[in-house]
Design a protein around this motif. Structure first.
Motif, PDB file in Angstrom:
ATOM      1  N   GLY A 176     119.082  34.745  64.318  1.00 50.04           N
ATOM      2  CA  GLY A 176     119.303  35.551  63.122  1.00 50.04           C
ATOM      3  C   GLY A 176     119.416  34.771  61.835  1.00 50.04           C
ATOM      4  N   VAL A 177     119.007  33.524  61.790  1.00 51.13           N
ATOM      5  CA  VAL A 177     119.016  32.742  60.556  1.00 51.13           C
ATOM      6  C   VAL A 177     117.732  33.065  59.792  1.00 51.13           C
ATOM      7  CG1 VAL A 177     119.005  30.420  59.548  1.00 51.13           C
ATOM      8  CG2 VAL A 177     120.426  30.920  61.555  1.00 51.13           C
ATOM      9  N   THR A 178     117.858  33.729  58.660  1.00 47.04           N
ATOM     10  CA  THR A 178     116.698  34.251  57.946  1.00 47.04           C
ATOM     11  C   THR A 178     116.315  33.463  56.697  1.00 47.04           C
ATOM     12  OG1 THR A 178     118.142  35.789  56.740  1.00 47.04           O
ATOM     13  CG2 THR A 178     117.132  36.597  58.775  1.00 47.04           C
ATOM     14  N   LEU A 183     116.860  26.867  57.610  1.00 46.51           N
ATOM     15  CA  LEU A 183     116.043  26.315  58.696  1.00 46.51           C
ATOM     16  C   LEU A 183     115.627  24.888  58.377  1.00 46.51           C
ATOM     17  CD1 LEU A 183     114.359  26.356  61.260  1.00 46.51           C
ATOM     18  CD2 LEU A 183     112.591  27.623  60.008  1.00 46.51           C
ATOM     19  N   GLY A 184     115.167  24.655  57.145  1.00 47.65           N
ATOM     20  CA  GLY A 184     114.764  23.305  56.768  1.00 47.65           C
ATOM     21  C   GLY A 184     115.913  22.315  56.825  1.00 47.65           C
ATOM     22  N   SER A 272     123.762  33.723  62.499  1.00 44.82           N
ATOM     23  CA  SER A 272     123.750  33.885  61.050  1.00 44.82           C
ATOM     24  C   SER A 272     125.176  33.765  60.500  1.00 44.82           C
ATOM     25  CB  SER A 272     123.175  35.250  60.674  1.00 44.82           C
ATOM     26  OG  SER A 272     123.989  36.289  61.179  1.00 44.82           O
ATOM     27  N   GLU A 273     125.267  33.473  59.215  1.00 41.35           N
ATOM     28  CA  GLU A 273     126.578  33.252  58.610  1.00 41.35           C
ATOM     29  C   GLU A 273     127.440  34.507  58.653  1.00 41.35           C
ATOM     30  OE1 GLU A 273     128.462  31.813  54.326  1.00 41.35           O
ATOM     31  OE2 GLU A 273     126.346  31.504  54.764  1.00 41.35           O
ATOM     32  N   ALA A 302     125.023  28.056  57.992  1.00 35.03           N
ATOM     33  CA  ALA A 302     124.411  27.658  59.266  1.00 35.03           C
ATOM     34  C   ALA A 302     123.995  26.194  59.275  1.00 35.03           C
ATOM     35  CB  ALA A 302     123.212  28.549  59.567  1.00 35.03           C
ATOM     36  N   GLY A 303     123.455  25.732  58.150  1.00 35.64           N
ATOM     37  CA  GLY A 303     123.042  24.337  58.080  1.00 35.64           C
ATOM     38  C   GLY A 303     124.216  23.377  58.168  1.00 35.64           C
TER      39      GLY A 303
END
Length: 318
Positions: A176-178, A183-184, A272-273, A302-303
């Motif tokens: 669920g990380v959008t 992501l990077g 997700s956060e 998330a990162g």
């Protein structure tokens, strides 16, 4: 009766060859059998049983032949600043479209210079109406960069890369990380702490866009990302291969610093956060862990969360 007995004896005595003997077996039995094999090769010996068990474990976790993954879709980066930044940050590109009769300002000159230095980017001049059509009317400012489809890895490629190096797999899966920037950033952390790749679902999740490439600061070129249809099934596949799946959750039963499983082959799942892990994904995890936060924050980006857990894994493995 006596005559019959004599005839039988004569017939027996006329047979050729020895009647009693070992056929050379006794002599061969006295010959040496060579050096004693090592304990690990002697059937029934304790060391032989250990060696056999280790061979079975290695065979069980040996990855299947690599099959490659799906491809993403091509992407357009539009605008003078975005195009310049994408070229500066190493985002892959095939073609730079430049509007005819464009005002040749500093950003345009820098973008053209960077594209020329790469040596593998085509420079194409196009009229403004053509660029308008290509970008569906976006404000391209006379510069459009064509980004090729990202080639995703197969989930088994990530474990194969680890075993090829003689290392336990360290993989991060995202649920669920959008935000492509998250992501990077996670790809960058995985690369920094010796991880072997990232897994993302196809739906309701960020993919490897130009924004993700930029946030990875170039590490996306050497850290594979796998895209899967069903994240739960992908995690179950890793479990069958002997890899522990650890989910990060605010209400986890364990803390990151006390979970010994992080020292072995592991997949770290980050949600997700706002929503955290999905129900099915959370139920699939072998352990759920939390990050101790004395300051009282409810959740972390998330990162950031990925970086903390990856650091702990790297510390244990050092």
């Amino acid at each position: 009766m006596a005559g019959n007995s004599q005839r039988r004896n004569r017939r027996t005595s006329n047979k050729k060859g020895a009647q009693v003997g070992s056929g050379g077996q006794r002599r061969r039995g006295l010959e040496g059998k060579g050096p004693t094999p090592p304990a690990s090769a002697r059937k029934g010996h304790k060391k032989n049983r250990i060696a056999s068990a280790q061979a079975k474990q290695a065979a069980a976790r040996r990855p299947a032949p690599r099959r490659g993954g799906a491809k993403g879709t091509s992407e357009m980066v539009v605008g003078r600043n975005p195009v310049y930044e994408a070229l500066r940050d190493g985002v892959p590109a095939t073609t730079l479209y430049v509007q005819q009769y464009i005002d040749n300002d500093e950003r345009v000159r820098e973008a053209l210079q960077l594209a020329g230095e790469r040596g593998n980017i085509n420079l194409m001049e196009a009229p403004r109406p053509e660029l308008d059509r290509m970008t569906n009317g976006l404000n391209h400012q006379g510069l459009v960069l064509q980004v090729p489809p990202y080639e995703y890895a197969h989930p088994e490629d990530l474990t194969a890369a680890a075993y090829d190096k003689g290392e336990d797999p360290l993989i991060v899966a995202l649920d669920g990380v959008t935000d492509p920037r998250n992501l990077g950033a996670i790809v960058r952390s995985v690369s920094a702490f010796g991880g072997h790749g990232v897994v993302v679902p196809e739906r309701r999740a960020a993919g490897m866009t130009a924004g993700a490439w930029k946030s990875s600061a170039g590490t996306a070129a050497r850290t594979p990302v796998s895209r899967v249809t069903n994240l739960t099934r992908a995690l179950e596949g890793y479990q069958k291969a002997g890899i522990t799946v650890v989910g990060l959750a605010a209400d986890g039963e364990h803390t990151v610093e006390d979970l010994e499983a992080l020292a072995g082959p592991v997949v770290i799942v980050i949600g997700s956060e706002g929503k955290g892990l999905g129900r099915l994904v959370g139920e699939t995890c072998d352990y759920r862990v939390r990050i101790s936060m004395p300051g009282g924050a409810e959740s972390l980006n998330a990162g950031v969360a990925a970086g903390i857990v990856l650091y702990e894994v790297a510390r244990r493995r050092a």
